[in-house]
Design a protein around this motif. Structure first.
Motif, PDB file in Angstrom:
ATOM      1  N   UNK A 188       0.816  -1.233   0.000  1.00  0.00           N
ATOM      2  CA  UNK A 188       0.000   0.000   0.000  1.00  0.00           C
ATOM      3  C   UNK A 188       0.845   1.276   0.000  1.00  0.00           C
ATOM      4  N   UNK A 189       1.873   1.332   0.853  1.00  0.00           N
ATOM      5  CA  UNK A 189       2.706   2.538   0.917  1.00  0.00           C
ATOM      6  C   UNK A 189       3.508   2.693  -0.367  1.00  0.00           C
ATOM      7  N   UNK A 190       4.053   1.586  -0.901  1.00  0.00           N
ATOM      8  CA  UNK A 190       4.803   1.663  -2.150  1.00  0.00           C
ATOM      9  C   UNK A 190       3.914   2.155  -3.289  1.00  0.00           C
ATOM     10  N   UNK A 191       2.665   1.687  -3.326  1.00  0.00           N
ATOM     11  CA  UNK A 191       1.734   2.138  -4.360  1.00  0.00           C
ATOM     12  C   UNK A 191       1.414   3.621  -4.194  1.00  0.00           C
ATOM     13  N   UNK A 192       1.233   4.057  -2.950  1.00  0.00           N
ATOM     14  CA  UNK A 192       0.935   5.470  -2.703  1.00  0.00           C
ATOM     15  C   UNK A 192       2.093   6.358  -3.137  1.00  0.00           C
ATOM     16  N   UNK A 193       3.336   5.946  -2.837  1.00  0.00           N
ATOM     17  CA  UNK A 193       4.509   6.730  -3.249  1.00  0.00           C
ATOM     18  C   UNK A 193       4.596   6.793  -4.773  1.00  0.00           C
ATOM     19  N   UNK A 194       4.338   5.659  -5.433  1.00  0.00           N
ATOM     20  CA  UNK A 194       4.402   5.621  -6.898  1.00  0.00           C
ATOM     21  C   UNK A 194       3.365   6.538  -7.527  1.00  0.00           C
ATOM     22  N   UNK A 195       2.141   6.475  -7.026  1.00  0.00           N
ATOM     23  CA  UNK A 195       1.070   7.314  -7.586  1.00  0.00           C
ATOM     24  C   UNK A 195       1.337   8.790  -7.305  1.00  0.00           C
ATOM     25  N   UNK A 196       1.738   9.093  -6.083  1.00  0.00           N
ATOM     26  CA  UNK A 196       2.036  10.488  -5.742  1.00  0.00           C
ATOM     27  C   UNK A 196       3.181  11.019  -6.588  1.00  0.00           C
TER      28      UNK A 196
ATOM     29  N   UNK B 187       2.361  17.548 -12.586  1.00  0.00           N
ATOM     30  CA  UNK B 187       2.233  18.951 -12.174  1.00  0.00           C
ATOM     31  C   UNK B 187       3.487  19.738 -12.562  1.00  0.00           C
ATOM     32  N   UNK B 188       4.666  19.157 -12.295  1.00  0.00           N
ATOM     33  CA  UNK B 188       5.916  19.834 -12.653  1.00  0.00           C
ATOM     34  C   UNK B 188       6.029  20.026 -14.158  1.00  0.00           C
ATOM     35  N   UNK B 189       5.594  19.034 -14.915  1.00  0.00           N
ATOM     36  CA  UNK B 189       5.641  19.131 -16.376  1.00  0.00           C
ATOM     37  C   UNK B 189       4.807  20.314 -16.855  1.00  0.00           C
ATOM     38  N   UNK B 190       3.633  20.473 -16.249  1.00  0.00           N
ATOM     39  CA  UNK B 190       2.758  21.577 -16.643  1.00  0.00           C
ATOM     40  C   UNK B 190       3.350  22.926 -16.238  1.00  0.00           C
ATOM     41  N   UNK B 191       3.973  22.968 -15.046  1.00  0.00           N
ATOM     42  CA  UNK B 191       4.540  24.222 -14.554  1.00  0.00           C
ATOM     43  C   UNK B 191       5.800  24.611 -15.318  1.00  0.00           C
ATOM     44  N   UNK B 192       6.698  23.659 -15.517  1.00  0.00           N
ATOM     45  CA  UNK B 192       7.972  23.952 -16.171  1.00  0.00           C
ATOM     46  C   UNK B 192       7.800  24.221 -17.659  1.00  0.00           C
ATOM     47  N   UNK B 193       6.901  23.490 -18.300  1.00  0.00           N
ATOM     48  CA  UNK B 193       6.656  23.614 -19.748  1.00  0.00           C
ATOM     49  C   UNK B 193       7.961  23.567 -20.553  1.00  0.00           C
ATOM     50  N   UNK B 194       8.682  22.435 -20.502  1.00  0.00           N
ATOM     51  CA  UNK B 194       9.946  22.337 -21.242  1.00  0.00           C
ATOM     52  C   UNK B 194       9.696  22.281 -22.738  1.00  0.00           C
ATOM     53  N   UNK B 195      10.697  22.631 -23.548  1.00  0.00           N
ATOM     54  CA  UNK B 195      10.532  22.500 -24.997  1.00  0.00           C
ATOM     55  C   UNK B 195      10.250  21.043 -25.356  1.00  0.00           C
ATOM     56  N   UNK B 196       9.104  20.778 -25.947  1.00  0.00           N
ATOM     57  CA  UNK B 196       8.720  19.405 -26.263  1.00  0.00           C
ATOM     58  C   UNK B 196       7.884  19.407 -27.542  1.00  0.00           C
ATOM     59  N   UNK B 197       8.302  18.607 -28.504  1.00  0.00           N
ATOM     60  CA  UNK B 197       7.588  18.506 -29.769  1.00  0.00           C
ATOM     61  C   UNK B 197       6.638  17.307 -29.691  1.00  0.00           C
ATOM     62  N   UNK B 198       5.383  17.591 -29.464  1.00  0.00           N
ATOM     63  CA  UNK B 198       4.417  16.519 -29.269  1.00  0.00           C
ATOM     64  C   UNK B 198       4.240  15.666 -30.520  1.00  0.00           C
ATOM     65  N   UNK B 199       4.494  16.253 -31.679  1.00  0.00           N
ATOM     66  CA  UNK B 199       4.356  15.448 -32.900  1.00  0.00           C
ATOM     67  C   UNK B 199       5.458  14.403 -33.019  1.00  0.00           C
ATOM     68  N   UNK B 200       6.495  14.519 -32.186  1.00  0.00           N
ATOM     69  CA  UNK B 200       7.602  13.564 -32.208  1.00  0.00           C
ATOM     70  C   UNK B 200       7.563  12.633 -30.994  1.00  0.00           C
TER      71      UNK B 200
END
Length: 465
Positions: free
Chosen positions: A50-58, A65-78
């Motif tokens: 249970x704890x391992x699953x919670x850590x993985x999901x969190x 959330x970080x991906x949305x905040x940082x918004x790194x250069x990323x070509x979604x078509x690739x």
């Protein structure tokens, strides 16, 4: 008469550009994400499911959330579209799954691992990615040794999961068998020698690449290679030994390919590579009795052939789309509980990723998996052997970093013949992460996703169009 100008042409002296605190924290998080994947079952053994699953999901939610905040250069078509297709097929298997609860739970792990791989590959440059992988591997290697030392010196008895000292019905149940000083196999923090050995082999490769990059404190890196080699040897995994031989063959072939001045000169190396590869597989099959006896293993790979027969028999009942995605098998599910028993324990995988997928997603799934790995091997091979070129200049030096994907491919493909772990945890993460990184940044240090190393220097970057 010379006059001193109050308006010099050069810029005033300034301190060197340093990494921003935010990016240092981001890279630290990426190291932790890699550590979670590389350490594998250590989290379950230490804290419970249970704890391992919670850590993985969190961890997955935080990365999104970080991906949305940082918004790194990323070509979604690739995006790595074959990976997307495989994940989509596994998700669709919920519609016909014979074990829907297990499919839903393992799909969550697949989605999180895939997202984490894409996230790490998008927010780090090639040099940072190798640096972060080296840091994560240092933690795994160091904790594995310290864990075995602690058990041998202070516990002085085999240790069960949950830090419980007690007698097990079979040694396979132990987290650590207290083998440090008796010369037997070590299991590290993973609790499994067959999981520790390939990670130690990966560590040797990554630390070697760091040395080739002339990273600071190279003497310490040689020490880390020595520690990784010690754990690799003491894990004594027959599959890992074969994988190491495959890594040597691939590395030698890549270095020979790089010496060719014209494309047609590579033909002889391809022929030699094919002869060595096919000949090696044929010799391994024909002489498997002698080889595995010398390695202290049975010719049927410690009962794996019996497991394969049982899994393939079930797969034949649903040949095209299989019974539903389930990696790993859930031991509490009635479909797997007591189905295949090994050393008194319910088996959690088919010990062959192709046989496993054949049962789970059928022939269609085997084709989808083959396309994922074919695309990865294809891109990583030419990423390693082709000289970096994006203009008329054809004499740029090779980067040691370009060796990493193809050598990782050698490890996971060999490991996949006797284990299903390339379908989850670090095996799947590194295949997706490196494959996507090659598509996003085919040249180390150049291109929109690399931003001329501006990300790792903490400089502001432009958003990809």
């Amino acid at each position: 008469m010379a006059v001193h100008s109050k308006h010099p042409a050069s810029a005033p002296p300034a301190p060197p550009v340093r990494e921003k605190t935010g990016h240092l924290m981001l890279r630290g998080w990426c190291i932790f994400v890699m550590f979670m994947a590389l350490s594998g079952t250590a989290w379950v053994h230490a804290f419970g499911e249970p704890i391992a699953a919670a850590i993985t999901i969190a961890g997955g939610v935080l990365s999104v959330i970080l991906w949305i905040v940082v918004r790194p250069p990323f070509q979604w078509r690739r995006l790595p579209w074959f990976v997307v297709a495989f994940v989509a097929l596994a998700t669709l298997s919920l519609l016909w799954s014979a074990w829907p609860q297990t499919t839903a739970l393992t799909l969550l792990l697949l989605w999180i691992t895939t997202i984490q791989a894409l996230f790490v590959g998008s927010v780090l440059t090639w040099r940072e990615l190798v640096r972060a992988a080296a840091s994560a591997l240092k933690w795994v290697m160091a904790l594995s040794l310290l864990f075995e030392v602690w058990v041998a010196v202070f516990v002085q008895a085999p240790l069960l999961p949950g830090f419980v000292v007690g007698q097990a019905d079979d040694p396979i149940e132990y987290w650590s068998r207290n083998n440090l000083f008796d010369g037997e196999r070590l299991q590290g923090i993973m609790g499994n020698a067959n999981l520790l050995a390939p990670v130690a082999l990966l560590a040797i490769i990554v630390f070697g690449i760091r040395i080739a990059l002339r990273a600071p404190r190279r003497t310490l890196l040689w020490g880390w290679i020595g520690l990784s080699a010690f754990l690799f040897f003491r894990a004594s995994s027959a599959t890992a030994y074969v994988a190491a031989a495959g890594v040597v063959v691939v590395l030698a072939t890549v270095l020979l390919m790089r010496r060719a001045r014209r494309p047609h000169e590579r033909t002889k190396y391809y022929v030699a590579y094919a002869v060595v590869g096919i000949g090696g597989l044929a010799a391994l099959f024909l002489l498997r009795d002698a080889i595995f006896t010398a390695l202290g293993r049975s010719a049927d790979l410690t009962g794996r052939e019996e497991i394969w027969e049982a899994v393939l028999a079930r797969a034949a009942e649903r040949p095209w789309f299989g019974w539903g995605y389930a990696t790993p098998w859930a031991p509490w599910d009635p479909a797997f509980d007591g189905w295949i028993i090994d050393h008194g324990q319910t088996v959690l995988q088919a010990h062959n990723m192709w046989v496993d997928i054949r049962m789970q997603l059928g022939i269609v799934g085997v084709v989808a998996t083959a396309l994922v790995y074919l695309a990865f091997v294809w891109r990583s091979w030419f990423f390693a052997v082709d000289r970096p070129r994006w203009d008329l200049r054809a004499d740029r030096p090779y980067s040691p970093i370009t060796l990493l994907p193809t050598l990782v491919g050698a490890i996971v493909l060999v490991q996949g013949l006797a284990e299903s772990t390339p379908l989850l945890l670090w095996g799947w993460m590194f295949v997706v992460m490196l494959g996507a990184k090659i598509k996003q940044s085919p040249h180390v240090g150049e291109g929109p996703a690399e931003q001329t190393l501006a990300i790792e220097r903490g400089e502001p970057t432009k958003q990809a169009p």
